[in-house]
Design a protein around this motif. Structure first.
Motif, PDB file in Angstrom:
ATOM      1  N   HIS A 376       0.837  -1.208   0.000  1.00 50.39           N
ATOM      2  CA  HIS A 376       0.000   0.000   0.000  1.00 50.39           C
ATOM      3  C   HIS A 376       0.875   1.264   0.000  1.00 50.39           C
ATOM      4  O   HIS A 376       1.822   1.367   0.786  1.00 50.39           O
ATOM      5  N   PRO A 377       0.550   2.237  -0.863  1.00 51.56           N
ATOM      6  CA  PRO A 377       1.392   3.444  -0.943  1.00 51.56           C
ATOM      7  C   PRO A 377       1.451   4.259   0.351  1.00 51.56           C
ATOM      8  O   PRO A 377       2.371   5.055   0.539  1.00 51.56           O
ATOM      9  N   SER A 378       0.497   4.064   1.261  1.00 46.71           N
ATOM     10  CA  SER A 378       0.516   4.846   2.510  1.00 46.71           C
ATOM     11  C   SER A 378       1.587   4.375   3.485  1.00 46.71           C
ATOM     12  O   SER A 378       1.913   5.088   4.435  1.00 46.71           O
ATOM     13  N   ILE A 379       2.096   3.164   3.273  1.00 45.35           N
ATOM     14  CA  ILE A 379       3.082   2.644   4.228  1.00 45.35           C
ATOM     15  C   ILE A 379       4.441   3.318   3.999  1.00 45.35           C
ATOM     16  O   ILE A 379       4.966   3.349   2.883  1.00 45.35           O
ATOM     17  N   GLY A 380       4.999   3.845   5.099  1.00 45.15           N
ATOM     18  CA  GLY A 380       6.296   4.523   5.004  1.00 45.15           C
ATOM     19  C   GLY A 380       7.437   3.674   5.519  1.00 45.15           C
ATOM     20  O   GLY A 380       8.571   3.764   5.024  1.00 45.15           O
ATOM     21  N   ALA A 381       7.189   2.845   6.530  1.00 42.78           N
ATOM     22  CA  ALA A 381       8.230   1.979   7.079  1.00 42.78           C
ATOM     23  C   ALA A 381       7.562   0.868   7.878  1.00 42.78           C
ATOM     24  O   ALA A 381       6.356   0.926   8.175  1.00 42.78           O
ATOM     25  N   PHE A 382       8.356  -0.142   8.211  1.00 43.93           N
ATOM     26  CA  PHE A 382       7.852  -1.340   8.880  1.00 43.93           C
ATOM     27  C   PHE A 382       8.670  -1.571  10.149  1.00 43.93           C
ATOM     28  O   PHE A 382       9.872  -1.810  10.079  1.00 43.93           O
ATOM     29  N   LEU A 383       8.021  -1.440  11.301  1.00 43.68           N
ATOM     30  CA  LEU A 383       8.673  -1.826  12.566  1.00 43.68           C
ATOM     31  C   LEU A 383       8.452  -3.324  12.719  1.00 43.68           C
ATOM     32  O   LEU A 383       7.316  -3.778  12.933  1.00 43.68           O
ATOM     33  N   THR A 384       9.534  -4.095  12.581  1.00 40.30           N
ATOM     34  CA  THR A 384       9.411  -5.550  12.485  1.00 40.30           C
ATOM     35  C   THR A 384      10.354  -6.254  13.449  1.00 40.30           C
ATOM     36  O   THR A 384      11.396  -5.705  13.821  1.00 40.30           O
ATOM     37  N   HIS A 385       9.993  -7.493  13.779  1.00 34.92           N
ATOM     38  CA  HIS A 385      10.869  -8.329  14.615  1.00 34.92           C
ATOM     39  C   HIS A 385      11.977  -8.957  13.767  1.00 34.92           C
ATOM     40  O   HIS A 385      12.806  -9.682  14.288  1.00 34.92           O
ATOM     41  N   CYS A 386      11.954  -8.689  12.459  1.00 32.89           N
ATOM     42  CA  CYS A 386      12.981  -9.191  11.527  1.00 32.89           C
ATOM     43  C   CYS A 386      12.888 -10.692  11.290  1.00 32.89           C
ATOM     44  O   CYS A 386      13.907 -11.352  11.018  1.00 32.89           O
ATOM     45  N   GLY A 387      11.694 -11.258  11.406  1.00 33.61           N
ATOM     46  CA  GLY A 387      11.485 -12.623  10.913  1.00 33.61           C
ATOM     47  C   GLY A 387      11.766 -12.607   9.415  1.00 33.61           C
ATOM     48  O   GLY A 387      11.453 -11.620   8.739  1.00 33.61           O
ATOM     49  N   TRP A 388      12.310 -13.700   8.888  1.00 28.96           N
ATOM     50  CA  TRP A 388      12.792 -13.642   7.509  1.00 28.96           C
ATOM     51  C   TRP A 388      11.682 -13.349   6.501  1.00 28.96           C
ATOM     52  O   TRP A 388      11.876 -12.599   5.543  1.00 28.96           O
ATOM     53  N   ASN A 389      10.491 -13.945   6.701  1.00 25.55           N
ATOM     54  CA  ASN A 389       9.418 -13.666   5.736  1.00 25.55           C
ATOM     55  C   ASN A 389       9.096 -12.186   5.708  1.00 25.55           C
ATOM     56  O   ASN A 389       8.936 -11.589   4.636  1.00 25.55           O
ATOM     57  N   SER A 390       9.025 -11.593   6.896  1.00 30.39           N
ATOM     58  CA  SER A 390       8.696 -10.167   6.951  1.00 30.39           C
ATOM     59  C   SER A 390       9.783  -9.337   6.281  1.00 30.39           C
ATOM     60  O   SER A 390       9.492  -8.375   5.563  1.00 30.39           O
ATOM     61  N   VAL A 391      11.035  -9.717   6.496  1.00 27.07           N
ATOM     62  CA  VAL A 391      12.147  -8.982   5.876  1.00 27.07           C
ATOM     63  C   VAL A 391      12.032  -9.054   4.352  1.00 27.07           C
ATOM     64  O   VAL A 391      12.106  -8.037   3.649  1.00 27.07           O
TER      65      VAL A 391
END
Ligand code: UDP
Length: 498
Positions: A376-391
């Motif tokens: 989605h164009p509204s997303i600016g960044a992702f605060l993530t636990h760094c699971g590989w799929n999410s990365v």
């Protein structure tokens, strides 16, 4: 991709119309989707695929997704995927969190089920010619040997993290691990072929231990995984060669691994089957967040999710929420029902009045359609636990990351995100002992608004292109070669461990 019609499979001499491959995932969210995607890729290329599904996952998926779950999109594939359900000894209640001990026990029960299944399948005309087994399943090699079947490991992580883990015995013999004493975790390691220098702190948590390695069963288990990987026909990485070519070559040339990058599988499968392969969800997605995102400005929303397993302490959630509130940012936050730290509701978990005060700029949901969110164009960044799929999903969409690793090899992934690919920033600096509102506020503001954030965003967009190119380049040709090898039987027979 080449169709196999008319050719016999895997040199099994059965005269079967197409090679038959059995896929065995661990029944956790982060592993089910890559396996489902790989199943789609192979079936779209004419390979007969049996996908093993553990009973708990099957019950949940069937409830959420209905009958489509047991026969994923057969009409658009060259061959339907056969789903075989095996017992796992687990509760089918999705609200019950999966504790790691229970998952470990269930892997053995699943092993018995797969054994029984293979006994049956091997008697069929269209007998399997190869197994593709989850990297966290320890009995893959044993069962392959029992049935004389070649096997492959599907590694749902980067080759870079694999290489760090594989070199742990050397880190032990050189005295880096156990990491005991002042500064032990800050010691730098600069001798692993293909990898840039990293610190002991970056070694995956389960193997970066601080006590005697011989006495630690987890450590021994992980070491056995790397050892057995050498006996696999190849290691399929749900990753992209062009992201980590030097480590891929080093693993091949110096360690003798047969390395095969086929990712991102979620993208490869949507290419081959002309449909989203996200057929496996263990929680109900809340699509309402997409219309909420439609109303937000471009690149203005921080997406927050810690995957399907991590549960944060109450205090940590409280500091995160307070930092988020102080930042004034717009946000979409996933808080799973099983991650409530014993609280009755999200309202009770978050600081008092948080939801009301942030109502105009925040959205809290229990499970997101993550790929659609990241696209989605509204997303600016992702605060993530760094699971590989999410990365991988974040990178594939060009979304920069703010990393807050918690377990497994998430800390290792953060090292590559921050120092090698420069597509993200850490939420906390290594010297910060505990999470505090002000660090959180600063880090969130930097990634969303400051120059450093803009730079990692530019880099993330660059890697988005790299990944897209790989889908039509290296990953595509590796998958084609895989299919050809199934067809011609060009596979390594299993051998007893030395
Ligand atoms: N995911 C999702 N919705 C959410 C959160 C996560 O669909 O709200 C998916 C995400 O897209 C990813 C998987 O769950 O494919 C999580 O895998 P990951 O390796 O990132 O973390 P894990 O859950 O294994 O810790």
């Amino acid at each position: 991709m080449t169709s196999s019609s008319g050719e016999s499979g895997c040199g099994n001499g059965s005269g079967a119309a197409s090679p038959h491959v059995v896929l065995v995932p661990l029944p956790v969210q982060g592993h089910l989707n890559p396996f489902s995607s790989l199943a789609h890729c192979l079936a779209a290329s004419g390979i007969s695929v049996t996908l093993v599904r553990a009973a708990r996952a099957n019950a949940i998926v069937s409830e959420i997704q209905g009958s489509a779950a047991s026969s994923p999109l057969p009409h658009i594939l060259a061959r339907p995927i056969r789903v075989e359900v095996v017992p796992d000894g687990m509760t089918s209640d999705p609200k019950q969190p999966l504790n790691p001990n229970k998952v470990r026990e269930s892997i053995e029960i699943i092993g018995k089920g797969v054994d029984g299944l293979l006994e049956k399948l091997m008697r069929e005309k269209d007998a399997p010619c190869c197994l593709i087994i989850d990297h966290l399943i320890g009995w893959g090699h044993d069962i392959a040997l029992k049935y004389g079947l070649p096997w492959m490991m599907l590694w749902m992580g980067s080759a870079s993290a694999f290489s760090v883990g594989f070199h742990v015995p050397e880190l032990v013999s050189r005295g880096y691990i156990p990491a005991v004493g002042e500064g032990a975790k800050d010691r730098m390691i600069d001798f692993v072929p293909g990898l840039s220098p990293f610190s002991v702190r970056d070694v995956p948590k389960p193997v970066r231990i601080e006590e005697d390695t011989k006495a630690n069963p987890f450590f021994q288990f992980f070491m056995s995984i790397y050892y057995k990987a050498k006996y696999a026909d190849r290691i399929l990485f749900d990753s992209v060669y062009d992201l980590e070519s030097s480590v891929a070559e080093a693993l091949r040339e110096e360690a003798g691994f047969s390395v095969c990058h086929v990712g991102p599988l979620f993208m490869m499968s949507s290419q081959t089957s002309k449909s989203s392969a996200r057929t496996v969800n263990l929680l109900q997605e809340d699509d309402s967040c997409l219309s909420w995102l439609d109303k937000q400005q471009e690149s203005s929303v921080l997406y927050i999710s810690f995957g399907s397993v991590v549960t944060l302490e109450y205090d940590v959630i409280s500091e995160l929420a307070s930092g988020l509130e102080a930042s004034g940012l717009h946000f979409l936050w996933v808080i799973r029902p099983d991650a409530l730290s014993g609280k009755a509701s999200v309202e009770e978990l978050l600081p008092e009045g948080f939801i009301d005060r942030t109502h105009s700029r925040g959205c809290v949901i229990s499970w997101a359609p993550q790929l659609a969110v990241l696209a989605h164009p509204s997303i600016g960044a992702f605060l993530t636990h760094c699971g590989w799929n999410s990365v991988l999903e974040s990178l594939s969409h060009g979304v920069p990351m703010l990393g807050f690793p918690q377990q497994a090899e998430q800390n290792t992934n953060l090292k590559f995100i921050v120092h090698d690919w420069k597509v993200g920033l850490p939420l906390l600096q290594p010297n910060m002992q505990r999470i505090e509102l002000t660090y959180v506020q600063d880090a969130m503001t930097v990634i969303m608004k400051k120059d450093e954030g803009k730079e990692v965003r530019r880099n993330a967009l660059h890697f988005k292109k790299v990944i897209l190119n790989a889908c039509n380049g290296s990953s595509k040709s590796n998958l084609e070669k895989l299919v050809q090898d199934f067809i011609s039987g060009n596979l390594k027979a299993p051998a007893p461990l030395q």
